[in-house]
Structure formats: C-alpha cells, structure tokens
Write a protein that holds these residues in place. Structure first.
Motif, mmCIF file in Angstrom:
data_model
loop_
_atom_site.group_PDB
_atom_site.id
_atom_site.type_symbol
_atom_site.label_atom_id
_atom_site.label_comp_id
_atom_site.label_asym_id
_atom_site.label_seq_id
_atom_site.Cartn_x
_atom_site.Cartn_y
_atom_site.Cartn_z
ATOM 1 N N PRO A 299 0.810 -1.225 0.000
ATOM 2 C CA PRO A 299 0.000 0.000 0.000
ATOM 3 C C PRO A 299 0.837 1.266 0.000
ATOM 4 O O PRO A 299 2.011 1.253 0.383
ATOM 5 C CB PRO A 299 -0.808 -0.119 1.293
ATOM 6 N N LYS A 300 0.204 2.341 -0.447
ATOM 7 C CA LYS A 300 0.802 3.671 -0.344
ATOM 8 C C LYS A 300 0.433 4.233 1.024
ATOM 9 O O LYS A 300 -0.727 4.157 1.436
ATOM 10 C CB LYS A 300 0.271 4.570 -1.466
ATOM 11 N N VAL A 301 1.383 4.797 1.722
ATOM 12 C CA VAL A 301 1.127 5.297 3.072
ATOM 13 C C VAL A 301 0.324 6.581 3.042
ATOM 14 O O VAL A 301 -0.646 6.757 3.776
ATOM 15 C CB VAL A 301 2.458 5.509 3.824
ATOM 16 N N SER A 302 0.694 7.524 2.169
ATOM 17 C CA SER A 302 0.026 8.815 2.071
ATOM 18 C C SER A 302 0.349 9.411 0.705
ATOM 19 O O SER A 302 1.188 8.868 -0.029
ATOM 20 C CB SER A 302 0.499 9.760 3.179
ATOM 21 N N PRO A 303 -0.294 10.542 0.339
ATOM 22 C CA PRO A 303 0.038 11.162 -0.953
ATOM 23 C C PRO A 303 1.519 11.493 -1.127
ATOM 24 O O PRO A 303 2.021 11.537 -2.241
ATOM 25 C CB PRO A 303 -0.823 12.432 -0.949
ATOM 26 N N LYS A 304 2.224 11.692 -0.024
ATOM 27 C CA LYS A 304 3.637 12.043 -0.105
ATOM 28 C C LYS A 304 4.570 10.907 0.308
ATOM 29 O O LYS A 304 5.784 11.073 0.292
ATOM 30 C CB LYS A 304 3.917 13.278 0.772
ATOM 31 N N ASP A 305 4.005 9.772 0.667
ATOM 32 C CA ASP A 305 4.805 8.634 1.117
ATOM 33 C C ASP A 305 4.365 7.389 0.363
ATOM 34 O O ASP A 305 3.277 6.862 0.585
ATOM 35 C CB ASP A 305 4.634 8.438 2.622
ATOM 36 N N GLN A 306 5.206 6.910 -0.548
ATOM 37 C CA GLN A 306 4.893 5.751 -1.364
ATOM 38 C C GLN A 306 4.891 4.448 -0.568
ATOM 39 O O GLN A 306 4.309 3.455 -1.001
ATOM 40 C CB GLN A 306 5.900 5.640 -2.514
ATOM 41 N N GLY A 307 5.505 4.446 0.593
ATOM 42 C CA GLY A 307 5.587 3.223 1.375
ATOM 43 C C GLY A 307 6.605 2.256 0.791
ATOM 44 O O GLY A 307 7.137 2.453 -0.301
ATOM 45 N N GLU A 308 6.863 1.202 1.514
ATOM 46 C CA GLU A 308 7.843 0.210 1.061
ATOM 47 C C GLU A 308 7.260 -0.652 -0.052
ATOM 48 O O GLU A 308 6.075 -0.971 -0.056
ATOM 49 C CB GLU A 308 8.269 -0.683 2.226
ATOM 50 N N LEU A 309 8.105 -1.034 -0.985
ATOM 51 C CA LEU A 309 7.673 -1.943 -2.041
ATOM 52 C C LEU A 309 7.630 -3.361 -1.498
ATOM 53 O O LEU A 309 8.560 -3.824 -0.840
ATOM 54 C CB LEU A 309 8.636 -1.867 -3.230
ATOM 55 N N SER A 310 6.512 -4.057 -1.797
ATOM 56 C CA SER A 310 6.371 -5.445 -1.384
ATOM 57 C C SER A 310 5.515 -6.159 -2.422
ATOM 58 O O SER A 310 5.295 -5.649 -3.521
ATOM 59 C CB SER A 310 5.734 -5.529 0.015
ATOM 60 N N GLY A 311 5.044 -7.347 -2.106
ATOM 61 C CA GLY A 311 4.162 -8.066 -3.007
ATOM 62 C C GLY A 311 4.869 -8.631 -4.231
ATOM 63 O O GLY A 311 6.080 -8.828 -4.259
ATOM 64 N N SER A 312 4.075 -8.882 -5.274
ATOM 65 C CA SER A 312 4.583 -9.552 -6.473
ATOM 66 C C SER A 312 5.710 -8.792 -7.146
ATOM 67 O O SER A 312 6.669 -9.398 -7.635
ATOM 68 C CB SER A 312 3.441 -9.760 -7.467
ATOM 69 N N LEU A 313 5.610 -7.471 -7.199
ATOM 70 C CA LEU A 313 6.639 -6.694 -7.903
ATOM 71 C C LEU A 313 7.996 -6.803 -7.213
ATOM 72 O O LEU A 313 9.028 -6.923 -7.881
ATOM 73 C CB LEU A 313 6.210 -5.232 -8.020
ATOM 74 N N LYS A 314 7.996 -6.794 -5.906
ATOM 75 C CA LYS A 314 9.267 -6.968 -5.198
ATOM 76 C C LYS A 314 9.809 -8.375 -5.418
ATOM 77 O O LYS A 314 11.015 -8.561 -5.649
ATOM 78 C CB LYS A 314 9.090 -6.704 -3.710
ATOM 79 N N ASP A 315 8.920 -9.359 -5.360
ATOM 80 C CA ASP A 315 9.345 -10.746 -5.572
ATOM 81 C C ASP A 315 9.945 -10.942 -6.966
ATOM 82 O O ASP A 315 10.833 -11.781 -7.152
ATOM 83 C CB ASP A 315 8.168 -11.697 -5.391
ATOM 84 N N LEU A 316 9.459 -10.187 -7.938
ATOM 85 C CA LEU A 316 9.943 -10.320 -9.312
ATOM 86 C C LEU A 316 11.217 -9.528 -9.569
ATOM 87 O O LEU A 316 11.766 -9.578 -10.669
ATOM 88 C CB LEU A 316 8.852 -9.871 -10.290
ATOM 89 N N GLY A 317 11.673 -8.771 -8.573
ATOM 90 C CA GLY A 317 12.957 -8.093 -8.704
ATOM 91 C C GLY A 317 12.899 -6.626 -9.043
ATOM 92 O O GLY A 317 13.947 -6.006 -9.305
ATOM 93 N N TYR A 318 11.709 -6.029 -9.051
ATOM 94 C CA TYR A 318 11.613 -4.598 -9.328
ATOM 95 C C TYR A 318 12.066 -3.810 -8.106
ATOM 96 O O TYR A 318 11.895 -4.246 -6.960
ATOM 97 C CB TYR A 318 10.180 -4.211 -9.703
ATOM 98 N N SER A 319 12.651 -2.648 -8.342
ATOM 99 C CA SER A 319 13.156 -1.826 -7.250
ATOM 100 C C SER A 319 12.119 -0.782 -6.849
ATOM 101 O O SER A 319 11.154 -0.520 -7.571
ATOM 102 C CB SER A 319 14.449 -1.119 -7.676
#
Length: 326
Positions: A299-319
C-alpha cells in the motif's frame, strides 16, 4: 447522454508477451478522445489589401491559451453543476460537471487529480475524495468523472445520488507523477476497477503526442467482463498503436467463452507480460483497491509517502524506484 459502443475483447495471453516491433508513426486512425497537446501558436494568417491588389502586410493572429478552471495554490473549492449522467454498468456512472465558464479547460496536468468535497446535514466533518477525470485535459467547458459506487463509500454513494442541476465542490489540481515525453522507454500499468482512470490519463498524454514513443503494457483486473471500464477507448488504442500498446484483462468471474486470463492478477502473468526489471528506463504504475495494492506492490502510506515496495513486484525483482503507486 454519452454514446455507448460495442467492446472488443483482448487477445489471449499466449499470443502477446513482450513482443514489440518498431512502429511507423500513424497517419490515420481515430484519435477523437485524445486532447490537443498544447495550444497552437498560430491561429491564422493572411494578407489584406489597400487600394488595389498589392499585399501590404500579413496579419498573424496568435491563439490565446484557454483559461484553466483549477489553478491550485490558494484557490479554494469551486462549486460545479452536474450537467449529465450516463449509466455505464450496474455500479458505475459517468458524470459530467460544467466548468465555471464555457471556454475554460480543467487546468489539470499529467498526471494529476481533483479533490471532491461534500458535507451532509448530519455529518460532523466533510467527506473528501480524489478522482482522476477521464475527459481530455484540453476539452472546454466540462470535466467527466467515472465513479463506481461502493456499499460503504460515502462519496461514491453521494455522487450516484446526484441528479443534473445539483452541484458539488471541487479543488485541484492534485499533482501525482510528473510526466514528460519519452520519460521512460516502456511503462507498465497495473490497475483494478476504477484504478484505470489515472492510467488512462497517462495513455492519453503519451499517444496524443507524436514525439512520444513510449511503449505501454496494461494489466487490468476486474470481477466480471461487465466491470471492465473504458474498454472501448482501450480497444481503440490497441487498434491504433498495435506495436506500442498491449492490454491484458483478468477476470475473477469469467464467462465460459472468455479468451483472457482468469482469477487474480498473478505473479506468473506479470513475469510474462511486463518489461523485465533489468531493462533500463522502465516504470511500473499501480492503482486499485486495497487488496490489489497489497498483493502487487504494497500500500501507499500517504500522498507524499509511497511506502515500502512489497508483493509480487518486489518478488519479481523490481526496485522501489521503478514502481509508482497512484
């Protein structure tokens, strides 16, 4: 009311996977729903004559840029009148609101949204919700919203209850991801439900600009085939730019004759159709309901905070830098 057209189903996954050819700039095709990319510098020129046939001077008239309705900054909320309503499907409506002046444009840029506000007679606080209009940024006199009604959604319920002639408060633009032509070589759009609206805004900007050669891959998840929003417009993009635009549809409850993908947007599907994370200058955009965001990107934390990358995209190697959450 808005015209409705038949939709075209995307081709099966097995026939489309990271295969793009060099595209010759299109000289035809329908671009009716794209906005004009910037005001023309010259509106007209001509000679005028005095006392005979000899041209004395050339008169050049410069086009005046359209006045924006939303200017941001200290501008307060604008009250806009609902002009028209179109029923899209069982839970979605397209609402057209009139801008304060008929020759105004919205003032939104790519990518940005607007904030809606209403306060019921028994509400302690006003309800605020952002929406990305689906109308072209260059269209004059109105903005169009695509609104899906959620059972527990106070703003979507209020919008669905509005009738032409009633008004709603708006403020904007709310800046999102700043786009410029050829900013990325290839972008991927992962959307669910009305999360398609900011993706469609990006597509309009890219494919309206003949100088922008960005390739676009869309993965769009919905419950049923009827829930696929803007499908006619997306099909037009596929037909007009087949070497640069690919759309993959995923249905949770697919009909027997469905040619696309079924279930949820899986890691396996993303690995097959998205540009690989090792490719240079790519970007992945994600927008959808909380369940989709959690599974795909976190999830995105707030309009100014993208939050940590997780889920499928992180598992697939995206930064973290390769992913943007609307």
């Amino acid at each position: 009311m808005f015209a409705r057209s038949a939709f075209r189903v995307a081709q099966p996954l097995k026939t489309q996977a990271r295969r793009y050819a060099t595209e010759t700039p299109s000289k035809g095709g329908s671009n009716a729903f794209f906005y004009a990319a910037g005001a023309a510098a010259i509106a007209g020129a001509g000679y005028y004559y005095l006392g005979g046939s000899t041209p004395v001077a050339a008169k050049v008239k410069e086009a005046v840029p359209a006045k924006p309705a939303f200017t941001g900054g200290d501008q307060g909320f604008l009250s806009l009148k609902l002009a028209d309503v179109d029923i899209v499907n069982h839970n979605t409506k397209r609402l057209r609101f009139e801008l304060p002046e008929g020759d105004m444009v919205s003032g939104l840029h790519i990518a940005s949204a607007i904030l809606t506000k209403f306060k019921g007679p028994n509400d302690e606080k006003a309800t605020l919700r952002p929406y990305t209009p689906i109308s072209d940024e260059g269209e004059k006199g109105h903005i169009d919203l695509l609104v899906k009604k959620y059972p527990d959604g106070p703003m979507s319920t209020h919008l669905h209850d509005l009738v032409p002639g009633q008004r709603l408060d708006f403020k904007g633009p709310l800046p999102k991801y700043s786009w410029s032509e050829n900013k990325h070589d290839h972008i991927a759009l992962i959307a669910g439900g009305t999360g398609i609206t900011p993706m469609y805004q990006l597509c309009r900007a890219i494919f309206n600009n003949s100088n922008d050669k960005t390739k676009v891959t869309l993965v769009f998840g919905n419950v049923t085939e009827e829930d696929i929003l803007l499908r006619r417009e997306l099909a037009e993009l596929e037909n007009t730019y087949p070497q640069r635009f690919r759309a993959f549809y995923v249905l949770d409850k697919a009909p027997k004759d469905w040619q696309g993908n079924t279930g949820y947007i899986s890691k396996e599907l993303l690995k097959t159709v998205l540009p690989e994370p090792k490719e240079e200058n790519i970007k992945v955009f994600v927008c959808g309901p909380p369940g989709l965001m959690k599974a795909i990107s976190g999830p995105k934390v707030s309009p100014k905070d993208q939050g940590e990358l997780s889920g499928s995209l992180k598992d697939l190697g995206y930064s973290q830098e390769q992913v943007y959450k609307f």
